[in-house]
Design a protein around this motif. Structure first.
Motif, PDB file in Angstrom:
ATOM      1  N   HIS A  22      -3.028 -16.907   1.299  1.00 55.78           N
ATOM      2  CA  HIS A  22      -4.163 -16.113   0.807  1.00 55.78           C
ATOM      3  C   HIS A  22      -4.667 -16.743  -0.489  1.00 55.78           C
ATOM      4  O   HIS A  22      -4.020 -16.615  -1.522  1.00 55.78           O
ATOM      5  N   GLN A  29      -5.130 -14.428  -3.508  1.00 55.52           N
ATOM      6  CA  GLN A  29      -3.946 -13.868  -4.183  1.00 55.52           C
ATOM      7  C   GLN A  29      -3.318 -14.881  -5.142  1.00 55.52           C
ATOM      8  O   GLN A  29      -2.210 -14.666  -5.633  1.00 55.52           O
ATOM      9  N   LEU A  40       6.313  -4.301   0.567  1.00 55.02           N
ATOM     10  CA  LEU A  40       4.991  -4.670   1.085  1.00 55.02           C
ATOM     11  C   LEU A  40       3.858  -3.677   0.802  1.00 55.02           C
ATOM     12  O   LEU A  40       2.862  -4.045   0.181  1.00 55.02           O
ATOM     13  N   ARG A  46      -7.114  -7.940   8.821  1.00 55.20           N
ATOM     14  CA  ARG A  46      -5.985  -8.086   7.890  1.00 55.20           C
ATOM     15  C   ARG A  46      -4.649  -7.814   8.566  1.00 55.20           C
ATOM     16  O   ARG A  46      -3.769  -8.648   8.593  1.00 55.20           O
ATOM     17  N   GLU A  94       6.040  -7.300   9.779  1.00 57.25           N
ATOM     18  CA  GLU A  94       6.609  -7.950   8.590  1.00 57.25           C
ATOM     19  C   GLU A  94       7.675  -7.083   7.944  1.00 57.25           C
ATOM     20  O   GLU A  94       8.670  -7.590   7.415  1.00 57.25           O
ATOM     21  N   ASP A 108       2.429 -18.244   2.346  1.00 57.65           N
ATOM     22  CA  ASP A 108       1.981 -16.879   2.101  1.00 57.65           C
ATOM     23  C   ASP A 108       1.835 -16.532   0.623  1.00 57.65           C
ATOM     24  O   ASP A 108       2.175 -15.421   0.204  1.00 57.65           O
TER      25      ASP A 108
END
Ligand code: GUN
Ligand code: ZN
Length: 433
Positions: free
Chosen positions: A78, A81, A92, A203, A234, A321
């Protein structure tokens, strides 16, 4: 782009090396010559034999004390981010609310997006990553910014606008129709422009209504060569939430499957909590998983069972990630991949780790005809690694008897300091100061 050659030790995978410590699916030239013409690999082999065949006057760049490997392929990251990397203390769903959504809000501003995109692309190259599958924010301008920054460098980049129309702050919501229309116009603008490709990017199931997933499926059907990129299974709390939101679905994967989102060129980040039927479905469809061990450990999500996925024949690439992941550096991600695999009773060999960070990513993205190794005809994206980048690494690798031992030492002890240079299509894109 003219003919140029690079003389150095070269290591790359022709296929998955499997469990064997020394595999015939790996090529290693202790004194290799990589010949590049028009941005593509023209030849690779032992330097003494190939040098004699080079056109007179060809420039030969020498790295006798380094190791050339294919550029790393980051299959899930991302860019929006970048500035919340290393944010402390949440699992999360709370992490998304606390850090991520406020950070992504700022990407409504094109100037902010351009500034971060520029930094992000430079950071990828500084870490030896030459291709990446990237999420923007919900704002189309964020995706314009990352494509523009990537295009300037010549790197191969796949990106998409996040689609989300529920269970997120109002300031980040699109609608089924606006998400569809904006994604379609981004596809028209960017997909297949130079080395850029588009990914339809809901998303994750909790933040898209049925109507939005339907529209994402429409895009995937209408443009069958675009990517689908999302998150799957996840975190346990997230999986439970999906069960409640979609009571009719057989599994979390099945939610996406019902909308035509499980197919080749679909990338599912994390995919930790799968059952046998899900794994079979991955194999049947050619959809792929992005294994993100640094993020999974940092956020405390769980252990992806790489050995089981590979035994079943699933396609798996590696993802940093960022910003849930704590590094841009794929050597460090491989370090944690190794440890996660150990905890799952699977031993990842050094050569198979190289495969995971390079060719496996290309296969997962259905791009192995263009990137992932340095076979003739491929795009000449490569990294020049320095196995003596730190005093400890120099000491450890001085005693290495095989290239796999030096490679493993770099995975365990190395990071961006090991990246001496990064080349895109045979052109220097980064050199360590
Ligand atoms: N699931 C949904 N969104 C995200 C995200 O931004 N990061 C991670 N790690 N998981 C997610
Ligand atoms: Zn992610």
């Amino acid at each position: 782009m003219s003919v140029r050659a690079f003389r150095a030790p070269v290591l790359h995978c022709l296929r998955d090396p499997g469990d064997a410590p020394d595999s015939e699916h790996v090529e290693h030239f202790t004194d290799g010559l990589l010949v590049v013409n028009g941005g593509k690999v023209a030849a690779l082999g032992p330097a003494p034999a190939l040098l004699a065949k080079l056109p007179r006057g060809t420039e030969v760049v020498e790295f006798p004390d380094r190791l050339i490997v294919p550029g790393f392929i980051d299959t899930h990251i991302h860019y929006v981010q970048t500035d919340v990397i290393a944010a402390h203390g949440k699992q999360l769903l709370e992490w998304l609310e606390t850090y991520t959504f406020p950070a992504e809000r700022r990407f409504a501003d094109a100037a902010h997006a351009a500034e971060v995109a520029e930094f992000f692309v430079a950071e990828l190259l500084r870490n030896g990553t030459t291709s990446a599958l990237v999420l923007g924010s919900v704002h189309a301008v964020s995706v314009d910014a990352i494509f523009l920054a990537a295009e300037r460098t010549g790197m191969r980049l796949i990106a998409g606008k996040v689609m989300m129309d529920r269970n997120c702050p109002a300031y980040l919501r699109d609608t089924p129709e606006s998400g569809y229309a904006e994604s379609r116009s981004l596809i028209e603008r960017w997909h297949k422009r130079e080395r850029l490709l588009y990914a339809v990017t809901p998303r994750f199931a909790p933040t898209s209504s049925d109507a939005q997933l339907q529209r994402a499926g429409d895009l995937a059907r209408e443009h069958d060569d675009v990517y689908v990129h999302t998150h799957l299974a996840e975190n346990r709390e997230e999986v439970e939430w999906v069960r409640k939101l979609f009571p009719d679905a057989r599994s979390y994967l099945d939610v996406y499957d019902r909308y035509g989102l499980v197919r080749e060129r679909s990338m599912y980040a994390h995919s930790i909590y799968l059952d046998e039927a899900d794994r079979r479905r991955f194999v049947e469809t050619g959809a792929a998983v992005s294994f993100c061990p640094t993020c999974n450990l940092f956020i405390g999500s769980g252990l992806f069972n790489l050995g089981e996925a590979w035994r079943q024949g699933m396609r798996v690439g590696l993802g940093t990630d960022v910003g849930g992941g704590t590094t841009f550096n794929m050597l460090q991600v491989l370090n944690e991949a190794y440890k996660v695999a150990q905890l799952c009773d699977f031993n990842l060999s050094p050569l198979r780790a190289l495969y995971l960070g390079t060719l496996a990513g290309a296969e997962a993205l259905c791009l192995a005809d263009r990137i992932g190794n340095l076979a003739p005809g491929k795009e000449a994206d490569f990294v020049v690694l320095d196995a003596a980048a730190t005093p400890l690494l120099a000491r450890r690798t001085a005693a290495a008897r095989k290239v796999s031992e030096a490679l493993f030492a770099m995975i365990m002890l190395g990071d961006d300091r090991c990246v001496a240079a990064t080349y895109l299509q045979g052109e220097l894109a980064y050199r360590r100061p």
